[in-house]
Design a protein around this motif. Structure first.
Motif, PDB file in Angstrom:
ATOM      1  N   LEU A 160       0.816  -1.216   0.000  1.00  0.00           N
ATOM      2  CA  LEU A 160       0.000   0.000   0.000  1.00  0.00           C
ATOM      3  C   LEU A 160       0.851   1.267   0.000  1.00  0.00           C
ATOM      4  O   LEU A 160       0.404   2.309  -0.492  1.00  0.00           O
ATOM      5  N   THR A 161       2.056   1.205   0.554  1.00  0.00           N
ATOM      6  CA  THR A 161       2.927   2.386   0.505  1.00  0.00           C
ATOM      7  C   THR A 161       3.244   2.762  -0.935  1.00  0.00           C
ATOM      8  O   THR A 161       3.400   3.942  -1.257  1.00  0.00           O
ATOM      9  N   ALA A 162       3.336   1.755  -1.794  1.00  0.00           N
ATOM     10  CA  ALA A 162       3.581   2.032  -3.216  1.00  0.00           C
ATOM     11  C   ALA A 162       2.384   2.731  -3.843  1.00  0.00           C
ATOM     12  O   ALA A 162       2.538   3.645  -4.657  1.00  0.00           O
ATOM     13  N   VAL A 163       1.177   2.310  -3.457  1.00  0.00           N
ATOM     14  CA  VAL A 163      -0.035   2.955  -3.963  1.00  0.00           C
ATOM     15  C   VAL A 163      -0.116   4.398  -3.448  1.00  0.00           C
ATOM     16  O   VAL A 163      -0.458   5.315  -4.197  1.00  0.00           O
ATOM     17  N   ALA A 164       0.224   4.584  -2.173  1.00  0.00           N
ATOM     18  CA  ALA A 164       0.187   5.926  -1.592  1.00  0.00           C
ATOM     19  C   ALA A 164       1.142   6.876  -2.299  1.00  0.00           C
ATOM     20  O   ALA A 164       0.902   8.083  -2.359  1.00  0.00           O
ATOM     21  N   GLY A 165       2.212   6.335  -2.856  1.00  0.00           N
ATOM     22  CA  GLY A 165       3.157   7.174  -3.576  1.00  0.00           C
ATOM     23  C   GLY A 165       2.549   7.856  -4.781  1.00  0.00           C
ATOM     24  O   GLY A 165       3.056   8.888  -5.256  1.00  0.00           O
ATOM     25  N   ALA A 166       1.449   7.309  -5.284  1.00  0.00           N
ATOM     26  CA  ALA A 166       0.799   7.879  -6.472  1.00  0.00           C
ATOM     27  C   ALA A 166       0.164   9.233  -6.187  1.00  0.00           C
ATOM     28  O   ALA A 166      -0.094  10.006  -7.115  1.00  0.00           O
ATOM     29  N   ILE A 167      -0.113   9.543  -4.928  1.00  0.00           N
ATOM     30  CA  ILE A 167      -0.761  10.823  -4.612  1.00  0.00           C
ATOM     31  C   ILE A 167       0.105  11.670  -3.680  1.00  0.00           C
ATOM     32  O   ILE A 167      -0.406  12.405  -2.838  1.00  0.00           O
ATOM     33  N   GLY A 168       1.404  11.555  -3.817  1.00  0.00           N
ATOM     34  CA  GLY A 168       2.293  12.480  -3.127  1.00  0.00           C
ATOM     35  C   GLY A 168       2.819  12.021  -1.796  1.00  0.00           C
ATOM     36  O   GLY A 168       3.293  12.852  -1.010  1.00  0.00           O
ATOM     37  N   ALA A 169       2.768  10.703  -1.508  1.00  0.00           N
ATOM     38  CA  ALA A 169       3.269  10.221  -0.223  1.00  0.00           C
ATOM     39  C   ALA A 169       4.780  10.047  -0.220  1.00  0.00           C
ATOM     40  O   ALA A 169       5.385   9.915   0.836  1.00  0.00           O
ATOM     41  N   GLY A 170       5.386  10.017  -1.399  1.00  0.00           N
ATOM     42  CA  GLY A 170       6.819   9.755  -1.466  1.00  0.00           C
ATOM     43  C   GLY A 170       7.099   8.261  -1.421  1.00  0.00           C
ATOM     44  O   GLY A 170       6.200   7.434  -1.548  1.00  0.00           O
ATOM     45  N   GLY A 171       8.352   7.905  -1.250  1.00  0.00           N
ATOM     46  CA  GLY A 171       8.719   6.507  -1.153  1.00  0.00           C
ATOM     47  C   GLY A 171       8.978   5.864  -2.502  1.00  0.00           C
ATOM     48  O   GLY A 171       9.026   6.526  -3.542  1.00  0.00           O
ATOM     49  N   LEU A 172       9.136   4.552  -2.479  1.00  0.00           N
ATOM     50  CA  LEU A 172       9.482   3.812  -3.682  1.00  0.00           C
ATOM     51  C   LEU A 172       8.389   3.867  -4.738  1.00  0.00           C
ATOM     52  O   LEU A 172       8.678   3.898  -5.946  1.00  0.00           O
ATOM     53  N   GLY A 173       7.135   3.873  -4.311  1.00  0.00           N
ATOM     54  CA  GLY A 173       6.038   3.955  -5.266  1.00  0.00           C
ATOM     55  C   GLY A 173       6.051   5.252  -6.047  1.00  0.00           C
ATOM     56  O   GLY A 173       5.881   5.264  -7.268  1.00  0.00           O
ATOM     57  N   SER A 174       6.257   6.343  -5.337  1.00  0.00           N
ATOM     58  CA  SER A 174       6.340   7.650  -5.990  1.00  0.00           C
ATOM     59  C   SER A 174       7.528   7.711  -6.938  1.00  0.00           C
ATOM     60  O   SER A 174       7.436   8.246  -8.050  1.00  0.00           O
ATOM     61  N   LEU A 175       8.661   7.169  -6.498  1.00  0.00           N
ATOM     62  CA  LEU A 175       9.856   7.170  -7.341  1.00  0.00           C
ATOM     63  C   LEU A 175       9.619   6.369  -8.623  1.00  0.00           C
ATOM     64  O   LEU A 175      10.002   6.808  -9.723  1.00  0.00           O
TER      65      LEU A 175
END
Length: 222
Positions: A160-175
């Motif tokens: 879910l942290t990767a999904v959260a990255g899609a809306i500005g949470a940062g982390g590996l998903g955002s990268l």
């Protein structure tokens, strides 16, 4: 590999680890409360309260029915109220914790229901209070299953942290999205996927090891 890859991966990994640790901590607390409540308030259990059981069950089912990315958007005002912002890893912790807790509550409920009813009845016969039954019978007896359930939940939070990255949470998903997909950096895409797979494998191995260790000690004592 380009010169900036390691720096980007390291910063994103630290953000993901930060979200994972704190989101897992809060979701485990909330999940345990939900799971225990579901079990002890059902019909015939130590704190039977059908209305409470039904309300908690409906809330859990309602939250779980929402796609996580929609849930994050709905919880943005809550995150802003709790931490003062709706962007970044800290804000994502609020959404991740609330989003993962109902899922965790259900699998904890299943784990606790594996405890033989005879042991609960025996504890009642000896005059054990509901508090004693919960913390000295239910949880200890279900501990290996609970550890496996928590392992599944932590892995889910990692995803879910990767999904959260899609809306500005940062982390590996955002990268992976902003630098890998949008800028056509295949090195970043493959590297982030590899790191997430490695994290999941480590979490799974650790959970299995702890659960097996608990079982071994229990059998030795028996």
């Amino acid at each position: 590999m380009r010169d900036d890859l390691l720096d980007l991966l390291w910063n994103a990994f630290c953000q993901t680890l930060y979200m994972l640790v704190w989101s897992s901590f809060f979701s485990i607390i909330l999940g345990l409360l939900l799971g225990i409540t579901l079990v002890v308030t059902e019909k015939g259990n130590v704190l039977e309260a059908r209305i409470v059981h039904r309300i908690v069950s409906v809330i859990i089912n309602g939250v779980r029915s929402l796609p996580f990315i929609i849930l994050i958007v709905l919880l943005l005002p809550v995150a802003r109220w709790v931490v003062g912002t709706s962007l970044g890893p800290t804000a994502a912790i609020v959404s991740l914790s609330i989003g993962a807790a109902p899922f965790l509550g259900r699998i904890i409920e299943s784990s606790l229901k594996e405890v033989a009813l005879g042991k609960i009845e025996a504890a009642k016969a000896f005059g054990a209070s509901p508090f004693d039954i919960i913390f000295r019978v239910l949880i200890p007896e279900a501990l290996p299953a609970l550890v496996r359930s928590l392992t599944i939940a932590i892995i889910a939070v990692t995803e879910l942290t990767a999904v959260a990255g899609a809306i500005g949470a940062g982390g590996l998903g955002s990268l992976a999205i902003r630098f890998g997909y949008m800028r056509f950096r295949e090195d970043i895409m493959f590297s982030t996927v590899a790191i997430i797979i490695l994290m999941v494998q480590i979490i799974q191995w650790t959970g299995d090891y702890i659960a097996k260790s608990i079982n071994r000690r229990r059998y030795k004592l028996d």
